[in-house]
Design a protein around this motif. Structure first.
Motif, PDB file in Angstrom:
ATOM      1  N   SER A  32       0.829  -1.210   0.000  1.00  0.00           N
ATOM      2  CA  SER A  32       0.000   0.000   0.000  1.00  0.00           C
ATOM      3  C   SER A  32       0.859   1.254   0.000  1.00  0.00           C
ATOM      4  N   ALA A  35       2.549   1.579  -3.454  1.00  0.00           N
ATOM      5  CA  ALA A  35       1.577   1.884  -4.505  1.00  0.00           C
ATOM      6  C   ALA A  35       1.160   3.347  -4.467  1.00  0.00           C
ATOM      7  N   LYS A  36       1.098   3.925  -3.288  1.00  0.00           N
ATOM      8  CA  LYS A  36       0.762   5.353  -3.176  1.00  0.00           C
ATOM      9  C   LYS A  36       1.914   6.242  -3.630  1.00  0.00           C
ATOM     10  N   GLN A  58      -3.867  -7.423  -3.109  1.00  0.00           N
ATOM     11  CA  GLN A  58      -3.815  -6.296  -2.188  1.00  0.00           C
ATOM     12  C   GLN A  58      -4.287  -5.003  -2.839  1.00  0.00           C
ATOM     13  N   ARG A  59      -3.921  -4.798  -4.093  1.00  0.00           N
ATOM     14  CA  ARG A  59      -4.236  -3.550  -4.796  1.00  0.00           C
ATOM     15  C   ARG A  59      -4.858  -3.853  -6.149  1.00  0.00           C
ATOM     16  N   LEU A  62      -4.033  -2.272  -9.898  1.00  0.00           N
ATOM     17  CA  LEU A  62      -2.642  -1.866 -10.041  1.00  0.00           C
ATOM     18  C   LEU A  62      -2.004  -2.732 -11.121  1.00  0.00           C
TER      19      LEU A  62
END
Length: 87
Positions: A32, A35-36, A58-59, A62
């Motif tokens: 997380s 990814a941000k 998780q994302r 993405l």
């Protein structure tokens, strides 16, 4: 481990590295956080697709590409992965 950015002091601390061997991996917070901070497609540079699958779970949404997968022809698999990243 914390699942956070690693500063220079912690990166060079032998006790931290020893503790990491015995601690659970905090994969979800780390994914997380990255990814941000990093808005680019991700590539798993190795055999299999375990990490790519964990990142996708998780994302969702993405862009994640597994570079080799389970293809025995590594050169072809790598070229296909590069093509997916390009598109």
């Amino acid at each position: 481990m914390r699942g956070d950015w690693l500063d220079a002091k912690r990166a060079t601390d032998p006790d931290r590295w020893a503790a990491q061997l015995c601690s659970p991996v905090r994969f979800a917070p780390a994914v997380s956080l990255l990814a941000k901070a990093i808005d680019v497609p991700w590539i798993e540079a190795g055999p299999g697709q375990v990490v790519a699958g964990l990142v996708r779970a998780q994302r969702p949404g993405l862009p994640v590409v597994a570079s080799l997968g389970d293809d025995p022809d590594e050169a072809s698999a790598w070229l296909r992965a590069q093509g997916r990243l390009w598109t």
